[in-house]
Every structure is written in C-alpha cells, then in structure tokens.
Design an enzyme around this catalytic site. Structure first.
Site, PDB file in Angstrom:
ATOM      1  N   LYS A 260       0.868  -1.188   0.000  1.00  0.00           N
ATOM      2  CA  LYS A 260       0.000   0.000   0.000  1.00  0.00           C
ATOM      3  C   LYS A 260       0.896   1.227   0.000  1.00  0.00           C
ATOM      4  CE  LYS A 260      -3.174   2.694   2.958  1.00  0.00           C
ATOM      5  NZ  LYS A 260      -4.039   2.724   4.163  1.00  0.00           N
ATOM      6  N   ASP A 265      -2.431  10.257   3.625  1.00  0.00           N
ATOM      7  CA  ASP A 265      -3.824   9.889   3.822  1.00  0.00           C
ATOM      8  C   ASP A 265      -4.527  10.933   4.685  1.00  0.00           C
ATOM      9  OD1 ASP A 265      -6.253   8.684   4.103  1.00  0.00           O
ATOM     10  OD2 ASP A 265      -5.544   6.988   5.318  1.00  0.00           O
ATOM     11  N   LYS A 272      -9.963  12.987   8.109  1.00  0.00           N
ATOM     12  CA  LYS A 272      -9.515  12.613   9.447  1.00  0.00           C
ATOM     13  C   LYS A 272      -9.487  13.836  10.361  1.00  0.00           C
ATOM     14  CE  LYS A 272      -6.367   8.868   8.026  1.00  0.00           C
ATOM     15  NZ  LYS A 272      -7.032   7.764   8.741  1.00  0.00           N
ATOM     16  N   ASP A 283       1.727   6.342   5.515  1.00  0.00           N
ATOM     17  CA  ASP A 283       0.737   5.422   4.973  1.00  0.00           C
ATOM     18  C   ASP A 283       1.214   4.723   3.693  1.00  0.00           C
ATOM     19  OD1 ASP A 283      -1.696   4.233   5.550  1.00  0.00           O
ATOM     20  OD2 ASP A 283      -2.877   5.672   4.387  1.00  0.00           O
ATOM     21  N   ASP A 342     -12.071   7.194   3.738  1.00  0.00           N
ATOM     22  CA  ASP A 342     -10.848   6.956   4.513  1.00  0.00           C
ATOM     23  C   ASP A 342     -10.457   5.476   4.516  1.00  0.00           C
ATOM     24  OD1 ASP A 342      -8.672   7.632   6.024  1.00  0.00           O
ATOM     25  OD2 ASP A 342      -9.778   7.903   7.910  1.00  0.00           O
ATOM     26  N   GLU A 344      -9.370   3.751   2.152  1.00  0.00           N
ATOM     27  CA  GLU A 344      -8.847   3.796   0.784  1.00  0.00           C
ATOM     28  C   GLU A 344      -7.798   2.720   0.505  1.00  0.00           C
ATOM     29  OE1 GLU A 344      -7.590   5.396   3.201  1.00  0.00           O
ATOM     30  OE2 GLU A 344      -5.439   5.144   2.907  1.00  0.00           O
ATOM     31  N   ARG A 346      -7.657  -0.474   1.248  1.00  0.00           N
ATOM     32  CA  ARG A 346      -8.211  -1.728   0.735  1.00  0.00           C
ATOM     33  C   ARG A 346      -8.638  -1.585  -0.724  1.00  0.00           C
ATOM     34  NH1 ARG A 346     -12.735  -1.744   5.286  1.00  0.00           N
ATOM     35  NH2 ARG A 346     -10.983  -0.723   6.330  1.00  0.00           N
TER      36      ARG A 346
HETATM   37  N1  BES Z   1      -4.123   4.624   6.868  1.00  0.00           N
HETATM   38  C1  BES Z   1      -5.245   4.377   7.678  1.00  0.00           C
HETATM   39  C2  BES Z   1      -4.966   3.404   8.802  1.00  0.00           C
HETATM   40  C3  BES Z   1      -3.985   3.875   9.857  1.00  0.00           C
HETATM   41  C4  BES Z   1      -4.421   4.564  10.959  1.00  0.00           C
HETATM   42  C5  BES Z   1      -2.661   3.582   9.741  1.00  0.00           C
HETATM   43  C6  BES Z   1      -3.538   4.962  11.928  1.00  0.00           C
HETATM   44  C7  BES Z   1      -1.763   3.979  10.707  1.00  0.00           C
HETATM   45  C8  BES Z   1      -2.206   4.661  11.809  1.00  0.00           C
HETATM   46  C9  BES Z   1      -6.379   3.812   6.829  1.00  0.00           C
HETATM   47  O1  BES Z   1      -6.427   4.264   5.518  1.00  0.00           O
HETATM   48  C10 BES Z   1      -7.632   4.245   7.469  1.00  0.00           C
HETATM   49  O2  BES Z   1      -7.883   5.408   7.524  1.00  0.00           O
HETATM   50  N2  BES Z   1      -8.399   3.289   7.975  1.00  0.00           N
HETATM   51  C11 BES Z   1      -9.615   3.579   8.637  1.00  0.00           C
HETATM   52  C12 BES Z   1     -10.639   2.579   8.216  1.00  0.00           C
HETATM   53  C13 BES Z   1     -12.037   2.929   8.636  1.00  0.00           C
HETATM   54  C14 BES Z   1     -12.513   4.142   7.877  1.00  0.00           C
HETATM   55  C15 BES Z   1     -12.939   1.762   8.374  1.00  0.00           C
HETATM   56  C16 BES Z   1      -9.363   3.508  10.129  1.00  0.00           C
HETATM   57  O3  BES Z   1      -8.565   2.656  10.565  1.00  0.00           O
HETATM   58  O4  BES Z   1      -9.923   4.315  10.858  1.00  0.00           O
HETATM   59 ZN    ZN Z   2      -4.668   4.863   4.698  1.00  0.00          ZN
HETATM   60 MN    MN Z   3      -7.470   6.084   5.331  1.00  0.00          MN
END
Ligand code: BES
Ligand code: ZN
Ligand code: MN
Length: 477
Positions: A260, A265, A272, A283, A342, A344, A346
């Site tokens: 990834k 992000d 966020k 990210d 967010d 993204e 996946r």
């Molecule tokens: N890049 C983030 C996950 C992340 C969060 C990595 C904190 C490192 C530290 C990912 O793209 C994301 O935002 N995931 C969301 C998913 C949710 C919207 C279902 C998350 O984990 O909140």
């Molecule tokens: Zn992300």
């Molecule tokens: Mn994200």
C-alpha cells in the site's frame, strides 16, 4: 557506516573505543580474546574478575592505562543460555546507540567479545548483531539545516570468515530496511507517488532489477478504477510499480509482494481529525517495505522468482474527490460502493491483488498500514491474516526470525457479512467499528484466489519512543 571485519585478533586496529561483551557470571575475559588482554590493560581484567556481573544490559567504562584502546566498555550480555539472535540484535543496537552518544571521532573499533567463539559462534547471532548495529546507526536528518551530530563512522568487528559472511547478510538486510525508513520518513510533499516510483526506480537500477512504472493513462488502460478513484481527489498523479527479480521457475509461480503506497492519507472527503494527521505520511510504509524487500532479495542474490508491486497515490479531499456513496468499478470487475473514503487502502490493494492474479503467483504477501484498529488491538505487533495456514505459519516464523512480531487474527466468514451493498457488489466498510482489522482483510480476501497473507503494519511501521535499535519514526517494518 563502514564496517570492517578482522579475522585475526592481532590485526593492528587502532581505535579510541573497544566494546567487550561479557556473559553473566563469566567472571573472566572470554577465552577468544585472551590474546588481546595485554593490550587492554590490567584494569579491564580486574574489573571483569571482581566487579562486573554481566547482567543483561549492564554497561561500564573501564579506564585503561595507555593501552591500545583509549576507552574500553564492558557490556553485560545476561545468561549464556538465554542468548538468542534477537537478544544479540538488541544488544548490538544498544551498544551502537551508546557509542554514537559518545560523540567520538570517526574511528571506532568494536569488539563484541561474546561473539568471539566461546559458546556463541553461531552465524545467526552475528547476522542479527550486525543487523542491530546497522539499524541502530540509522538517523533521519530530513530537512534540518544545522550540522549533523558526530556519529560512529567506522566499526571493526572481529569475526571468523563464516561469521563475517553472516554479518554481511545482516548488513545487507539492514540496508534494505534503512532504505525503506528513508522513504517513509520523507515528508509527503517530497515523497509523492511520482517520487516514490522514482525511488523504486533508483533502487532497481542499483540492484539490477527489472522495473515498470505505470502512469495514469496506463493505469486507466489496466482498468484500475479503484486506484484511480482514490487518486482523483488529488492533484498528484497515481503510479503503479512492478519490480521483478529472477526468472520464472518451471511449474512454480513467482512470490509476489504487494504494498500500500498512500503517500498521504488525509481521509479524503471522510476527512480525518487534524490531531496527528501529519503522521499519515507513513501510509506508504507497505510499499516502502516492498521496495526494501526487493532490495534485499537482490542484494542477497536469493534464488527464485520474486515480483514486488505497489499502488501509489495520495488520498485527498479535492473537488473531484470520490464522495461517500459513489460507486467505482475495479480491475477485478466487481463494483464497489464507497461508504467511507478513509478506507482507501483496501481499494487500491484490491486492484493490486487483482493484478497479482495475472502473475500466476505461487503466493502473495501484501503489506499495508491498513487499519487504526490494528494499532489498537496489537500495538507494535503486525496483524497477520490470510487464506492459507501453511503460508501464514511460515510468514509468522520469518517475522520472528527477523526480530519482528506478527500475530494471527481470525478470518471467520461472519466478519465479511457486513460488506454487502444495496447498490453495488460490495461496499468498502462494514457497518460499525467492530473488528476493523479483520473486516478490512475480509474485503481484500475477495480479490484473492491464490495462497495469500495480509500483513497489517499500521502499528509496526512507526516507532513512537525508545527501542534498542530503532529511533522514533519509521521502523521499516
Ligand atoms: N491509513 C489508515 C490506517 C492507519 C491509521 C494507519 C492509523 C496507521 C495509523 C487507513 O487508511 C484508514 O484510515 N483506515 C480507517 C478505516 C475505517 C474508515 C474503516 C481507520 O482505521 O480508521
Ligand atoms: Zn490509509
Ligand atoms: Mn485512510
């Protein structure tokens, strides 16, 4: 850092510092360095015989009288029978940081006596120790304009030929990890998708790998609608990168790594909160891991056929950005309703995993900072999921051998039930926040039909505080 190996103890290394490892209860200088004892001076022997316990992490300077090394340090290694490769990695990392902290001139001789025969001639220990040293000597200066603090530049290691070879493997591995750390620590305004692809190109050139970098129009031709959908909110163009090492092996598909590469992000329209958002430059750590892994595969001249791919994009809330409720197609042909922009990672991985299928892989390992939930559940530990028990067990063991920890989370079908959409084949998130790491993996699973392991490195990729051989910032997981 320049590491030199000496296969003989009488080598005329002149250096300001020597470090000698002593096991707990040993009470004497290791036999292997007896011949050095005279040049160390009496005081060292005296302290070792009377005062120094050798407890794990014990650290003591011994003043020498006009001896060959101006300063001699003793390092406690704990109980002999408890020495593992990881302990050697940690001990060597700690020593490296301590010696770096002395702010000495460049030339330093490093004599880890524990590693000089005796009970530990194990090449694994040497490999891990050199890995620990080289990982610990990493620092990211970034855009700082003041002068860098003095650091150890040269290290002498006494080792047999076999252990020297092992040590060099450890160095090569650490080089790849440090290469990844540089990419990850770089600010996102420099490490754009285009620059990330350039960095992969540079690495590929240095290591003699084949590489393809696809620009936006090629990505369109390849029908990677999910990657394009994430990228459309940003002024930066996406990139898709394919690196290859080795030749096809008859009757056996390549091992494929998938990363990834979200270079920043913001969350997109599902933006966020601002607190800590600056960290979302990491990210792309999954893609950096793939670049580092391909570096290592080439540097170690492994046999086999390896392909490393990654999808790189920003996730931004621009005027053309994907909106919650939008539906995109995908390379695999499935339609996806985007509930939360967010989620993204996946999406871009789904297109990459669909591409991996065309490579007829024997196995696919994806690496991604995929969910905050993984960080909450497992902390710095890697979340490990997949569809093949044997492959999962092997990846878990490999992580452990490398000083990393991975832990399996269950992939029961129920976890995937929330992913059905009213208007498309799938939606990109399932209902609430429950088991977020697993539901993300269940989404990915739908794009795999080969032995597959998914590594969620959201927690493992970034180090917040103290660590024996990492510093704050990218771990290079
Ligand atoms: N890049 C983030 C996950 C992340 C969060 C990595 C904190 C490192 C530290 C990912 O793209 C994301 O935002 N995931 C969301 C998913 C949710 C919207 C279902 C998350 O984990 O909140
Ligand atoms: Zn992300
Ligand atoms: Mn994200």
């Amino acid at each position: 850092m320049d590491v030199r190996y000496f296969n003989r103890l009488d080598a005329k290394a002149q250096a300001p510092v020597a470090v000698i490892g002593i096991f707990e209860g040993e009470k004497q200088l290791p036999a292997a360095i007896e011949s050095l004892a005279d040049s160390l001076g009496d005081s060292v022997r005296r302290v070792v015989e009377s005062e120094f316990k050798g407890e794990d992490g014990e650290w003591r300077e011994v003043t020498t009288e006009g001896a060959r090394f101006a300063r001699v340090f003793l390092l406690g290694l704990g109980k002999t029978e408890k020495l593992t490769a990881d302990r050697a990695r940690r001990a060597a990392g700690n020593v490296q940081k301590k010696v770096d902290g002395l702010k000495l001139p460049a030339y330093v001789s490093y004599v880890p006596a524990s590693l000089l025969g005796g009970s530990v001639t194990d090449t694994e220990v040497y490999r891990a120790a050199l890995e620990g040293m080289c990982l610990a000597s990493y620092s990211y200066r970034g855009m700082k304009t003041d002068k860098a603090p003095a650091q150890v530049e040269k290290v002498h290691v006494y080792a047999s030929k076999a252990n020297e070879a092992a040590g060099k493997i450890g160095q090569a591995v650490a080089d790849g990890v440090n290469y990844s750390r540089n990419l990850i620590n770089s600010p996102a305004n420099f490490m754009t998708p285009t620059q990330l692809a350039e960095a992969a190109k540079k690495m590929a050139k240095e290591q003699g790998l084949k590489i393809q970098v696809w620009d936006k129009s090629r990505i369109e031709k390849e029908r990677m609608h999910l990657l394009l959908g994430v990228a459309q909110g940003s002024v930066e163009e996406p990139r898709f990168v394919v690196m290859e090492y080795g030749k096809p092996v008859k009757g056996k598909g390549p091992l494929v790594f998938v990363g990834k590469g979200v270079t920043f992000d913001s969350g997109g329209i599902s933006i966020k909160p601002s607190g800590g958002m600056e960290k979302m430059k990491y990210d792309m750590a999954g893609s950096a891991a793939v670049v580092g892994a391909m570096h290592n595969v080439a540097a170690l001249k492994l046999s086999g056929h390896f392909i490393g791919i990654f999808a790189a994009t920003e996730n931004m809330p621009g005027g053309r950005a994907t909106k919650p409720g939008d539906v995109h197609g995908s390379r695999a042909g499935k339609t996806i309703e985007i509930i939360n922009t967010d989620a993204e990672g996946r999406l871009i991985l789904a297109d990459a995993l669909a591409y991996a299928k065309d490579l007829k892989p024997s196995a696919v390992i994806d690496v991604a900072t995929l969910t905050g939930a993984c960080l909450i559940a497992l902390g710095d530990t890697i979340g490990l999921m997949g569809n093949n028990e044997d492959l999962m067990a092997r990846v878990k063991a490999a992580a452990e051998a490398g000083g990393e920890r991975a832990w399996e989370l269950p992939m029961w079908d129920e976890y995937g039930e929330g992913l059905s959409s009213d208007v498309a084949d799938l939606k990109n998130v399932s209902g609430g926040r429950k088991a977020g790491t697993i539901t993300a993996a269940k989404f990915l699973e739908k794009f795999t039909d080969y032995p597959w392991v998914h590594l969620d490195i959201a927690g493992a990729a970034w180090i917040e505080g103290n660590h024996p051989y990492y510093v704050k910032g990218a771990a290079g997981a």
